[in-house]
Design a protein around this motif. Structure first.
Motif, PDB file in Angstrom:
ATOM      1  N   PRO A  58       0.825  -1.212   0.000  1.00 26.90           N
ATOM      2  CA  PRO A  58       0.000   0.000   0.000  1.00 26.90           C
ATOM      3  C   PRO A  58       0.857   1.258   0.000  1.00 26.90           C
ATOM      4  N   GLY A  59       0.376   2.253  -0.714  1.00 30.18           N
ATOM      5  CA  GLY A  59       1.082   3.523  -0.756  1.00 30.18           C
ATOM      6  C   GLY A  59       0.936   4.275   0.561  1.00 30.18           C
ATOM      7  N   PRO A  60       1.729   5.309   0.738  1.00 29.65           N
ATOM      8  CA  PRO A  60       1.688   6.065   1.996  1.00 29.65           C
ATOM      9  C   PRO A  60       0.316   6.631   2.331  1.00 29.65           C
ATOM     10  N   HIS A  61      -0.433   7.058   1.306  1.00 25.70           N
ATOM     11  CA  HIS A  61      -1.762   7.613   1.557  1.00 25.70           C
ATOM     12  C   HIS A  61      -2.731   6.544   2.057  1.00 25.70           C
ATOM     13  N   LEU A  62      -2.562   5.298   1.593  1.00 28.48           N
ATOM     14  CA  LEU A  62      -3.428   4.209   2.048  1.00 28.48           C
ATOM     15  C   LEU A  62      -3.062   3.717   3.443  1.00 28.48           C
ATOM     16  N   VAL A  63      -1.788   3.778   3.779  1.00 29.19           N
ATOM     17  CA  VAL A  63      -1.331   3.278   5.080  1.00 29.19           C
ATOM     18  C   VAL A  63      -2.056   3.999   6.214  1.00 29.19           C
ATOM     19  N   THR A  64      -2.159   5.309   6.121  1.00 26.39           N
ATOM     20  CA  THR A  64      -2.817   6.095   7.167  1.00 26.39           C
ATOM     21  C   THR A  64      -4.296   5.758   7.254  1.00 26.39           C
ATOM     22  N   ALA A  65      -4.971   5.659   6.126  1.00 25.82           N
ATOM     23  CA  ALA A  65      -6.407   5.353   6.118  1.00 25.82           C
ATOM     24  C   ALA A  65      -6.678   3.947   6.647  1.00 25.82           C
ATOM     25  N   ILE A  66      -5.868   2.996   6.233  1.00 25.59           N
ATOM     26  CA  ILE A  66      -6.056   1.610   6.690  1.00 25.59           C
ATOM     27  C   ILE A  66      -5.806   1.501   8.189  1.00 25.59           C
ATOM     28  N   ALA A  67      -4.763   2.149   8.689  1.00 25.63           N
ATOM     29  CA  ALA A  67      -4.483   2.107  10.127  1.00 25.63           C
ATOM     30  C   ALA A  67      -5.634   2.714  10.921  1.00 25.63           C
ATOM     31  N   ALA A  68      -6.225   3.789  10.413  1.00 20.42           N
ATOM     32  CA  ALA A  68      -7.373   4.410  11.101  1.00 20.42           C
ATOM     33  C   ALA A  68      -8.566   3.461  11.131  1.00 20.42           C
ATOM     34  N   ARG A  69      -8.835   2.782  10.007  1.00 18.44           N
ATOM     35  CA  ARG A  69      -9.955   1.823   9.977  1.00 18.44           C
ATOM     36  C   ARG A  69      -9.676   0.637  10.886  1.00 18.44           C
ATOM     37  N   PHE A  70      -8.427   0.195  10.938  1.00 16.08           N
ATOM     38  CA  PHE A  70      -8.070  -0.898  11.858  1.00 16.08           C
ATOM     39  C   PHE A  70      -8.309  -0.480  13.311  1.00 16.08           C
ATOM     40  N   ARG A  71      -7.936   0.740  13.659  1.00 11.78           N
ATOM     41  CA  ARG A  71      -8.130   1.193  15.044  1.00 11.78           C
ATOM     42  C   ARG A  71      -9.616   1.246  15.399  1.00 11.78           C
ATOM     43  N   THR A  72     -10.449   1.658  14.465  1.00 12.74           N
ATOM     44  CA  THR A  72     -11.898   1.664  14.700  1.00 12.74           C
ATOM     45  C   THR A  72     -12.395   0.240  14.914  1.00 12.74           C
ATOM     46  N   ALA A  73     -11.924  -0.694  14.105  1.00 14.86           N
ATOM     47  CA  ALA A  73     -12.319  -2.095  14.260  1.00 14.86           C
ATOM     48  C   ALA A  73     -11.847  -2.641  15.602  1.00 14.86           C
ATOM     49  N   ILE A  74     -10.660  -2.265  16.017  1.00 15.64           N
ATOM     50  CA  ILE A  74     -10.107  -2.763  17.273  1.00 15.64           C
ATOM     51  C   ILE A  74     -10.959  -2.312  18.453  1.00 15.64           C
ATOM     52  N   THR A  75     -11.468  -1.091  18.412  1.00 13.84           N
ATOM     53  CA  THR A  75     -12.338  -0.607  19.481  1.00 13.84           C
ATOM     54  C   THR A  75     -13.550  -1.514  19.643  1.00 13.84           C
ATOM     55  N   THR A  76     -14.140  -1.908  18.526  1.00  5.55           N
ATOM     56  CA  THR A  76     -15.300  -2.803  18.587  1.00  5.55           C
ATOM     57  C   THR A  76     -14.884  -4.198  19.017  1.00  5.55           C
ATOM     58  N   PHE A  77     -13.741  -4.673  18.550  1.00  8.67           N
ATOM     59  CA  PHE A  77     -13.245  -5.999  18.970  1.00  8.67           C
ATOM     60  C   PHE A  77     -13.114  -6.075  20.491  1.00  8.67           C
ATOM     61  N   VAL A  78     -12.566  -5.021  21.077  1.00  6.62           N
ATOM     62  CA  VAL A  78     -12.361  -5.012  22.527  1.00  6.62           C
ATOM     63  C   VAL A  78     -13.699  -5.134  23.257  1.00  6.62           C
ATOM     64  N   GLU A  79     -14.752  -4.575  22.666  1.00  9.99           N
ATOM     65  CA  GLU A  79     -16.060  -4.606  23.303  1.00  9.99           C
ATOM     66  C   GLU A  79     -16.791  -5.928  23.121  1.00  9.99           C
ATOM     67  N   ILE A  80     -16.574  -6.626  21.995  1.00 11.12           N
ATOM     68  CA  ILE A  80     -17.401  -7.813  21.725  1.00 11.12           C
ATOM     69  C   ILE A  80     -16.680  -9.142  21.799  1.00 11.12           C
ATOM     70  N   VAL A  81     -15.396  -9.185  21.511  1.00 12.59           N
ATOM     71  CA  VAL A  81     -14.688 -10.468  21.450  1.00 12.59           C
ATOM     72  C   VAL A  81     -14.754 -11.245  22.771  1.00 12.59           C
ATOM     73  N   PRO A  82     -14.635 -10.578  23.913  1.00 14.29           N
ATOM     74  CA  PRO A  82     -14.722 -11.359  25.152  1.00 14.29           C
ATOM     75  C   PRO A  82     -16.045 -12.104  25.310  1.00 14.29           C
ATOM     76  N   TYR A  83     -17.080 -11.650  24.620  1.00 15.50           N
ATOM     77  CA  TYR A  83     -18.393 -12.271  24.755  1.00 15.50           C
ATOM     78  C   TYR A  83     -18.732 -13.221  23.616  1.00 15.50           C
ATOM     79  N   VAL A  84     -18.134 -12.992  22.445  1.00 16.71           N
ATOM     80  CA  VAL A  84     -18.430 -13.847  21.288  1.00 16.71           C
ATOM     81  C   VAL A  84     -17.503 -15.046  21.258  1.00 16.71           C
TER      82      VAL A  84
END
Length: 137
Positions: A58-84
């Motif tokens: 991925p190019g530099p412009h995609l790296v920042t966007a992908i990392a931001a989307r990963f961080r958003t996903a991680i927030t939800t993972f922290v909330e649901i994975v312990p229960y699923v």
């Protein structure tokens, strides 16, 4: 979204309410899977492919966007994975959290999404069928 006034709500049929713990457990599990489906979607898999795919570069412009989307996903993972995912994958969740709070040097900016992707993939692998967005309602 539809608003219902109090007088209209009083006229609606009242469903029977159950206090059956097994039924409530099934509903709660379904709601948690629904939340998982909100974050484990096609976009997440596309981002994982963009970072760890066979032709990933991925190019530099995609790296920042992908990392931001990963961080958003991680927030939800922290909330649901312990229960699923039972039992809760504590070590993998801690790794996911630790990697998500890293602030890499600009020279290592492309490596950070790769580490995030590896941590996410390990959680998805442990979640099994619950992580399949196509299998979710």
């Amino acid at each position: 979204m539809v608003a219902v006034t109090a007088d209209v709500a009083m006229g609606l049929p009242s469903p029977q309410v159950s206090d059956d713990r097994e039924a409530m457990g099934v509903v709660l599990y379904g709601l948690r899977r629904f939340l998982a489906g909100e974050v484990i979607d096609e976009q997440l898999y596309e981002d994982l492919e963009a970072v760890h795919g066979e032709y990933a570069h991925p190019g530099p412009h995609l790296v920042t966007a992908i990392a931001a989307r990963f961080r958003t996903a991680i927030t939800t993972f922290v909330e649901i994975v312990p229960y699923v995912g039972q039992p809760c994958p504590v070590d993998e969740m801690l790794r996911l959290i630790y990697v998500s709070v890293e602030h890499p040097h600009p020279d290592d900016a492309s490596g950070h999404p790769r580490r995030l992707a590896l941590a996410i993939l390990s959680i998805l692998d442990l979640m099994g069928e619950a992580a399949s967005w196509r299998a979710l309602p």
